[in-house]
Design a protein around this motif. Structure first.
Motif, short mmCIF file in Angstrom:
data_model
loop_
_atom_site.label_atom_id
_atom_site.label_comp_id
_atom_site.label_asym_id
_atom_site.label_seq_id
_atom_site.Cartn_x
_atom_site.Cartn_y
_atom_site.Cartn_z
N SER A 38 0.81 -1.22 0.00
CA SER A 38 0.00 0.00 0.00
C SER A 38 0.84 1.27 0.00
CB SER A 38 -0.91 -0.01 1.23
OG SER A 38 -0.09 -0.02 2.39
N GLY A 39 2.15 1.16 0.12
CA GLY A 39 3.00 2.34 0.22
C GLY A 39 3.51 2.83 -1.13
N ILE A 40 4.08 4.05 -1.12
CA ILE A 40 4.55 4.62 -2.39
C ILE A 40 5.79 3.93 -2.94
CG2 ILE A 40 3.52 6.93 -2.16
CD1 ILE A 40 6.49 7.77 -1.32
N PRO A 103 -8.18 14.55 2.68
CA PRO A 103 -9.07 13.51 2.16
C PRO A 103 -8.55 12.83 0.88
CG PRO A 103 -10.19 15.65 2.20
CD PRO A 103 -8.92 15.80 2.96
N PHE A 104 -7.91 13.58 0.00
CA PHE A 104 -7.36 12.96 -1.23
C PHE A 104 -6.30 11.92 -0.88
CE2 PHE A 104 -8.19 15.68 -5.28
CZ PHE A 104 -9.55 15.68 -5.01
N ILE A 105 -5.48 12.22 0.13
CA ILE A 105 -4.45 11.26 0.55
C ILE A 105 -5.12 10.07 1.23
CG2 ILE A 105 -2.53 10.86 2.15
CD1 ILE A 105 -1.76 13.86 1.72
N GLN A 106 -6.03 10.36 2.16
CA GLN A 106 -6.67 9.28 2.93
C GLN A 106 -7.44 8.32 2.05
OE1 GLN A 106 -8.49 12.26 5.68
NE2 GLN A 106 -8.02 10.73 7.24
N GLN A 107 -8.11 8.88 1.02
CA GLN A 107 -8.95 8.05 0.16
C GLN A 107 -8.17 7.43 -1.00
OE1 GLN A 107 -11.79 11.00 -1.03
NE2 GLN A 107 -12.51 11.31 1.07
N GLY A 108 -6.87 7.76 -1.10
CA GLY A 108 -6.06 7.18 -2.17
C GLY A 108 -6.28 7.80 -3.54
N GLN A 109 -6.88 8.99 -3.59
CA GLN A 109 -7.03 9.66 -4.89
C GLN A 109 -5.71 10.21 -5.39
OE1 GLN A 109 -10.53 11.95 -5.66
NE2 GLN A 109 -11.30 11.55 -3.61
N VAL A 110 -4.78 10.43 -4.46
CA VAL A 110 -3.41 10.80 -4.82
C VAL A 110 -2.45 9.97 -3.96
CG1 VAL A 110 -3.99 13.20 -5.45
CG2 VAL A 110 -3.33 12.67 -3.09
N ASP A 111 -1.23 9.76 -4.49
CA ASP A 111 -0.21 9.06 -3.70
C ASP A 111 0.56 10.04 -2.84
OD1 ASP A 111 -0.64 6.44 -4.89
OD2 ASP A 111 0.17 7.32 -6.73
N LEU A 112 0.79 11.22 -3.39
CA LEU A 112 1.55 12.27 -2.70
C LEU A 112 0.86 13.60 -2.89
CD1 LEU A 112 5.15 11.56 -4.12
CD2 LEU A 112 4.30 10.91 -1.86
N VAL A 113 1.11 14.53 -1.97
CA VAL A 113 0.67 15.91 -2.17
C VAL A 113 1.90 16.81 -2.05
CG1 VAL A 113 -0.57 17.84 -1.11
CG2 VAL A 113 -1.75 15.68 -1.47
N VAL A 114 2.14 17.60 -3.10
CA VAL A 114 3.20 18.62 -3.06
C VAL A 114 2.51 19.93 -3.45
CG1 VAL A 114 5.53 19.22 -3.78
CG2 VAL A 114 4.80 16.84 -3.91
N LEU A 237 1.69 12.21 2.51
CA LEU A 237 1.41 10.85 2.05
C LEU A 237 0.62 10.12 3.14
CD1 LEU A 237 4.69 8.69 2.14
CD2 LEU A 237 4.39 10.77 3.44
N LYS A 238 0.23 8.87 2.85
CA LYS A 238 -0.61 8.13 3.81
C LYS A 238 0.04 8.05 5.18
CE LYS A 238 -4.23 5.63 1.79
NZ LYS A 238 -4.05 5.01 0.46
N LYS A 239 -0.76 8.17 6.20
CA LYS A 239 -0.26 8.17 7.56
C LYS A 239 0.53 6.91 7.90
CE LYS A 239 -1.73 8.71 12.35
NZ LYS A 239 -0.49 9.36 12.79
N THR A 240 0.10 5.78 7.35
CA THR A 240 0.75 4.51 7.68
C THR A 240 2.06 4.28 6.92
OG1 THR A 240 -0.68 3.56 6.00
CG2 THR A 240 -1.34 3.26 8.32
N ASP A 241 2.36 5.13 5.93
CA ASP A 241 3.49 4.86 5.03
C ASP A 241 4.80 5.46 5.57
OD1 ASP A 241 5.02 4.03 2.94
OD2 ASP A 241 4.00 5.24 1.41
N THR A 242 5.27 4.91 6.67
CA THR A 242 6.52 5.38 7.28
C THR A 242 7.69 5.13 6.35
OG1 THR A 242 5.56 4.65 9.36
CG2 THR A 242 7.87 5.26 9.42
N GLU A 243 7.67 4.00 5.67
CA GLU A 243 8.76 3.67 4.75
C GLU A 243 8.85 4.71 3.63
OE1 GLU A 243 7.96 0.43 2.18
OE2 GLU A 243 10.07 0.05 1.76
N GLY A 244 7.69 5.06 3.07
CA GLY A 244 7.65 6.05 1.99
C GLY A 244 8.14 7.40 2.47
N CYS A 245 7.76 7.76 3.68
CA CYS A 245 8.17 9.04 4.26
C CYS A 245 9.69 9.08 4.44
CB CYS A 245 7.44 9.23 5.58
SG CYS A 245 7.88 10.75 6.43
#
Ligand code: GLU
Length: 288
Positions: A38-40, A103-114, A237-245
């Motif tokens: 589920s991560g980036i 909401p876009f991040i939480q719902q998966g409409q985007v992978d990242l927000v910049v 990015l998604k709250k759970t995606d520590t690896e991506g962060c």
């Protein structure tokens, strides 16, 4: 009797949700090696594609012209994508406004927000942030002849900002005598300022400077030039995606030393002559 049944049903639902959350947590926590599905990192590796939420009406930062997006945030998005192994052609930009970024991040409409996205504790409750890659500050845009000299002179004045933004919230909580008008984008506020419907526009200095330098407003507006907040820009990015962060922060560390961060600045905001800021990598988030 009826109430008992309903309570039991609610309790059942709650424990189910708890179990699901626990499983989700385990998954995200253990996926450090190959990239959790589920991560980036996993998505970038497998699909070579990323959907990035950006602003579309902020000159110098995120501006859409036809189907093309330009600006510093877009260049930062390209650096992150490249670091994740995604080519520029694999990036799909999706326009976001201030209020729909979480909401876009939480719902998966985007992978990242910049998207000139301030890192703060309230937002960290629902999303994660890499960065900061830039630190802006809240300021005011006013007509050149205005007597407004700072936020403490806004009492009884109409000031425009954007719903869901940190500057709007700061006016609401700290400058209650100001008449806050909220739109969904800063360009609408600037149009209202040009038309005399509002007395000032407030948001980050770097955003306001972009509007002030637009040809159609030449000689009309000034940025007051007294920052009254710190707005560290993060990559959401998604709250759970520590690896991506963590990966984003690694990529930013590299960009700070290999010249790509400076190049991103020089190609966009730096065109006005301002030298690239130092990317202070000691301030990067801990991704927790
Ligand atoms: N940086 C501030 C925020 O994230 C203001 C700019 C914006 O609304 O995008 O709320």
């Amino acid at each position: 009797m009826k109430r008992m049944t309903r309570l039991a049903a609610v309790f059942g639902a709650v424990s189910l949700a708890l179990t699901a959350a626990a499983c989700g947590g385990d998954d995200a926590g253990s996926g450090s090696g190959s990239g959790s599905a589920s991560g980036i990192v996993g998505k970038a590796t497998n699909d070579k594609k990323l959907v990035v939420g950006v602003k579309a009406d902020q000159p110098g930062l995120g501006l859409q012209t036809g189907s093309t997006y330009t600006g510093f945030d877009i260049e930062i998005a390209k650096i992150i994508a490249k670091g994740l192994g995604v080519p520029e052609t694999g990036i799909e930009y999706k326009t976001t406004v201030s209020s729909n970024r979480e909401p876009f991040i939480q719902q998966g409409q985007v992978d990242l927000v910049v998207a000139t996205y301030t890192i703060n504790d309230e937002r960290k409750k629902v999303v994660n942030f890499g960065g900061p890659y830039f630190v802006a500050g809240q300021d005011l845009l006013v007509p050149v002849a205005s007597t407004i000299t700072g936020p403490e002179t806004l009492a009884g004045k109409k000031v425009c900002s954007v719903s869901g933004s940190t500057p709007a919230k700061r006016i609401q909580t700290e400058y209650k005598d100001a008449g806050l008008q909220q739109f969904d984008s800063y360009s609408k506020c600037v149009t209202a300022l040009a038309g005399g419907q509002v007395d000032a526009v407030t948001t980050d200095d770097i955003i306001l400077a972009g509007y002030a330098s637009q040809e159609q407003y030449a000689g009309k507006f000034k940025v007051v030039g007294k920052k009254f907040s710190e707005e560290p820009y993060g990559i959401g990015l998604k709250k759970t995606d520590t690896e991506g962060c963590n990966k984003i922060n690694e990529i930013l560390k590299t960009a700070a030393t290999d010249g790509s961060y400076k190049a991103a600045w020089d190609a966009t905001l730096g065109k006005s002559g301002t030298a690239a800021p130092e990317l202070d990598t000691t301030k990067l988030t801990n991704c927790a």
